[in-house]
Design a protein around this motif. Structure first.
Motif, PDB file in Angstrom:
ATOM      1  N   GLY A 214       0.697  -0.951  -0.115  1.00 15.09           N
ATOM      2  CA  GLY A 214      -0.342  -0.013   0.466  1.00 15.09           C
ATOM      3  C   GLY A 214       0.684   1.156  -0.211  1.00 15.09           C
ATOM      4  N   VAL A 215       2.000   1.541   0.652  1.00 15.71           N
ATOM      5  CA  VAL A 215       2.785   2.489   0.411  1.00 15.71           C
ATOM      6  C   VAL A 215       3.483   3.019  -0.858  1.00 15.71           C
ATOM      7  CG1 VAL A 215       4.571   3.164   1.579  1.00 15.71           C
ATOM      8  CG2 VAL A 215       3.063   1.847   3.477  1.00 15.71           C
ATOM      9  N   PRO A 216       3.664   2.200  -1.498  1.00 11.84           N
ATOM     10  CA  PRO A 216       4.377   2.712  -2.613  1.00 11.84           C
ATOM     11  C   PRO A 216       2.793   3.236  -3.861  1.00 11.84           C
ATOM     12  CG  PRO A 216       5.089   0.453  -2.448  1.00 11.84           C
ATOM     13  CD  PRO A 216       4.455   0.378  -0.958  1.00 11.84           C
ATOM     14  N   ILE A 217       1.785   1.773  -3.872  1.00 10.82           N
ATOM     15  CA  ILE A 217       0.472   2.488  -4.455  1.00 10.82           C
ATOM     16  C   ILE A 217      -0.320   4.088  -3.766  1.00 10.82           C
ATOM     17  CG2 ILE A 217      -1.859   2.036  -4.897  1.00 10.82           C
ATOM     18  CD1 ILE A 217      -1.128  -0.760  -4.551  1.00 10.82           C
ATOM     19  N   LEU A 218       0.108   3.854  -2.015  1.00 19.13           N
ATOM     20  CA  LEU A 218      -0.293   5.670  -1.878  1.00 19.13           C
ATOM     21  C   LEU A 218       1.015   6.646  -2.716  1.00 19.13           C
ATOM     22  CD1 LEU A 218      -1.669   7.130  -0.159  1.00 19.13           C
ATOM     23  CD2 LEU A 218       0.195   6.512   2.014  1.00 19.13           C
ATOM     24  N   GLY A 219       2.100   6.643  -2.441  1.00 19.59           N
ATOM     25  CA  GLY A 219       3.158   7.169  -3.098  1.00 19.59           C
ATOM     26  C   GLY A 219       2.625   7.682  -4.717  1.00 19.59           C
ATOM     27  N   TYR A 220       2.069   6.442  -5.251  1.00 22.70           N
ATOM     28  CA  TYR A 220       1.822   6.602  -6.852  1.00 22.70           C
ATOM     29  C   TYR A 220       0.563   7.568  -7.024  1.00 22.70           C
ATOM     30  CZ  TYR A 220       1.206   5.651 -11.318  1.00 22.70           C
ATOM     31  OH  TYR A 220       1.053   5.220 -12.856  1.00 22.70           O
ATOM     32  N   VAL A 221      -0.048   7.303  -5.861  1.00 20.37           N
ATOM     33  CA  VAL A 221      -1.611   8.062  -5.958  1.00 20.37           C
ATOM     34  C   VAL A 221      -1.713   9.641  -5.676  1.00 20.37           C
ATOM     35  CG1 VAL A 221      -3.475   8.589  -5.284  1.00 20.37           C
ATOM     36  CG2 VAL A 221      -3.120   5.989  -5.675  1.00 20.37           C
ATOM     37  N   THR A 222      -0.522  10.530  -4.890  1.00 25.14           N
ATOM     38  CA  THR A 222       0.056  11.010  -4.643  1.00 25.14           C
ATOM     39  C   THR A 222       0.265  11.821  -5.633  1.00 25.14           C
ATOM     40  OG1 THR A 222      -0.441  10.723  -2.032  1.00 25.14           O
ATOM     41  CG2 THR A 222       0.347  12.748  -2.740  1.00 25.14           C
ATOM     42  N   TRP A 223       1.309  11.071  -6.636  1.00 18.35           N
ATOM     43  CA  TRP A 223       2.378  11.552  -7.436  1.00 18.35           C
ATOM     44  C   TRP A 223       1.456  12.121  -8.799  1.00 18.35           C
ATOM     45  CZ3 TRP A 223       3.510   9.257 -12.547  1.00 18.35           C
ATOM     46  CH2 TRP A 223       4.821  10.202 -12.428  1.00 18.35           C
ATOM     47  N   GLN A 224       0.612  11.008  -8.869  1.00 16.96           N
ATOM     48  CA  GLN A 224      -0.255  11.205  -9.788  1.00 16.96           C
ATOM     49  C   GLN A 224      -1.237  11.959  -9.838  1.00 16.96           C
ATOM     50  OE1 GLN A 224      -1.698   7.276 -11.876  1.00 16.96           O
ATOM     51  NE2 GLN A 224      -1.534   8.006 -14.155  1.00 16.96           N
ATOM     52  N   ASN A 225      -1.988  12.052  -9.019  1.00 14.30           N
ATOM     53  CA  ASN A 225      -3.323  12.603  -8.185  1.00 14.30           C
ATOM     54  C   ASN A 225      -3.699  14.128  -7.393  1.00 14.30           C
ATOM     55  OD1 ASN A 225      -5.482  11.263 -10.469  1.00 14.30           O
ATOM     56  ND2 ASN A 225      -4.650   9.428  -8.767  1.00 14.30           N
ATOM     57  N   GLY A 226      -2.496  14.685  -7.050  1.00 15.06           N
ATOM     58  CA  GLY A 226      -1.977  15.108  -6.071  1.00 15.06           C
ATOM     59  C   GLY A 226      -2.406  14.823  -4.698  1.00 15.06           C
ATOM     60  N   PRO A 227      -1.995  15.662  -3.347  1.00  8.21           N
ATOM     61  CA  PRO A 227      -2.388  15.799  -2.283  1.00  8.21           C
ATOM     62  C   PRO A 227      -3.011  15.241  -2.113  1.00  8.21           C
ATOM     63  CG  PRO A 227      -1.263  17.656  -2.839  1.00  8.21           C
ATOM     64  CD  PRO A 227      -1.673  17.666  -3.990  1.00  8.21           C
ATOM     65  N   TRP A 228      -5.174  16.326  -1.841  1.00 11.70           N
ATOM     66  CA  TRP A 228      -5.577  15.481  -1.663  1.00 11.70           C
ATOM     67  C   TRP A 228      -6.213  14.739  -1.733  1.00 11.70           C
ATOM     68  CZ3 TRP A 228      -6.175  19.189   2.016  1.00 11.70           C
ATOM     69  CH2 TRP A 228      -5.896  20.282   2.098  1.00 11.70           C
ATOM     70  N   VAL A 229      -6.417  13.855  -2.293  1.00 17.98           N
ATOM     71  CA  VAL A 229      -6.565  12.729  -2.756  1.00 17.98           C
ATOM     72  C   VAL A 229      -5.713  12.007  -2.336  1.00 17.98           C
ATOM     73  CG1 VAL A 229      -7.311  11.144  -5.084  1.00 17.98           C
ATOM     74  CG2 VAL A 229      -7.466  13.804  -5.428  1.00 17.98           C
ATOM     75  N   GLY A 230      -4.473  11.619  -2.470  1.00 19.08           N
ATOM     76  CA  GLY A 230      -3.534  10.900  -1.236  1.00 19.08           C
ATOM     77  C   GLY A 230      -3.968  10.888  -0.130  1.00 19.08           C
ATOM     78  N   LEU A 231      -4.914  11.929   0.305  1.00 18.36           N
ATOM     79  CA  LEU A 231      -4.372  12.237   1.735  1.00 18.36           C
ATOM     80  C   LEU A 231      -5.794  11.158   1.978  1.00 18.36           C
ATOM     81  CD1 LEU A 231      -4.274  15.727   2.980  1.00 18.36           C
ATOM     82  CD2 LEU A 231      -3.223  13.273   3.854  1.00 18.36           C
TER      83      LEU A 231
END
Length: 81
Positions: free
Chosen positions: A38-55
């Motif tokens: 999950g941690v790499p997926i979370l980083g990928y989500v944050t990188w691709q969609n921005g910090p709000w979606v990552g949160l």
């Protein structure tokens, strides 16, 4: 839907399936596996969609894996005292 959000949805589905299966160690091995994936997926989500979606994805993951978070908070609280 971006690839990272699709991977996050698959991770959430997998986490729910793994939680339904019986386990002798109270699901801790599965929790460690889900955290490691999950941690790499979370980083990928944050990188691709921005910090709000990552949160939002972080909050969803924390609601699924709440016991490791609770134990971490207890450990930190004991270490601070």
């Amino acid at each position: 839907m971006t690839l990272s959000l699709l991977l996050a949805c698959i991770w959430a589905f997998l986490a729910n399936i793994l939680a339904m299966l019986p386990s002798r160690d109270n699901l801790w091995r599965r929790a460690y596996f889900l955290i490691a994936i999950g941690v790499p997926i979370l980083g990928y989500v944050t990188w691709q969609n921005g910090p709000w979606v990552g949160l939002l994805v972080l909050a969803a993951g924390m609601s699924i894996l709440r016991w490791p978070i609770i134990y971490l908070a207890r450990w930190i609280r004991r270490a601070v005292k």
